[in-house]
Motif scaffolding. Sequence first.
Motif, PDB file in Angstrom:
ATOM      1  N   LEU A 125      -6.979  -0.340   7.853  1.00  0.00           N
ATOM      2  CA  LEU A 125      -6.784  -1.172   7.050  1.00  0.00           C
ATOM      3  C   LEU A 125      -7.315  -2.336   7.886  1.00  0.00           C
ATOM      4  CD1 LEU A 125      -3.573  -1.104   5.096  1.00  0.00           C
ATOM      5  CD2 LEU A 125      -5.935  -1.008   3.989  1.00  0.00           C
ATOM      6  N   TYR A 142       0.802  -1.116  -0.045  1.00  0.00           N
ATOM      7  CA  TYR A 142      -0.201  -0.060  -0.026  1.00  0.00           C
ATOM      8  C   TYR A 142       0.916   1.070  -0.042  1.00  0.00           C
ATOM      9  CZ  TYR A 142      -3.349   3.432   1.428  1.00  0.00           C
ATOM     10  OH  TYR A 142      -4.114   4.609   1.376  1.00  0.00           O
ATOM     11  N   GLN A 164      -8.777   0.340  -1.022  1.00  0.00           N
ATOM     12  CA  GLN A 164      -8.187   1.624  -0.476  1.00  0.00           C
ATOM     13  C   GLN A 164      -7.600   2.268  -1.465  1.00  0.00           C
ATOM     14  OE1 GLN A 164      -9.190   2.556   2.309  1.00  0.00           O
ATOM     15  NE2 GLN A 164     -10.030   0.308   3.113  1.00  0.00           N
ATOM     16  N   ALA A 210      -8.670  -5.711   0.315  1.00  0.00           N
ATOM     17  CA  ALA A 210      -8.283  -4.442   0.982  1.00  0.00           C
ATOM     18  C   ALA A 210      -7.500  -3.530   0.288  1.00  0.00           C
ATOM     19  CB  ALA A 210      -7.538  -4.872   2.501  1.00  0.00           C
TER      20      ALA A 210
END
Length: 116
Positions: free
Chosen positions: A72, A12, A88, A84
């Motif tokens: 998260l 991420y 996001q 996830a």
Amino acid sequence: MTSYLMATYTFYLLVMVVVIGWAGWALHDAGRPFIREVFLKDYTTADLISNLLLTGYYLVNIGYSFVVLSRLPAVHNWAEVMAALGTQIGQLVLLLAILHYSNLVVFFLWKRYHQV
């Protein structure tokens, strides 16, 4: 479970650095002529506004990215990691689009109703 969470955080953060950095410079460079036109060829003011917008863009998106890190969900397998991350990252890209188009509307209205 911890390795999945660390992989999620790492991936991420890498994606966010690339997306935020690339989109920031691309929008900054592409928007400079538009802002110069809005400010009637006053290049000094237009460049200052453009740089302020870039700084605000970075601050908002970096802050949002760290808020997302705290939200998260717990992940237990690779399918949950991808779900996830997709959610996001998609929300961040949607936020970028909303911010960009709201700036365009503000400057369009500014140019239409004000003589700078």
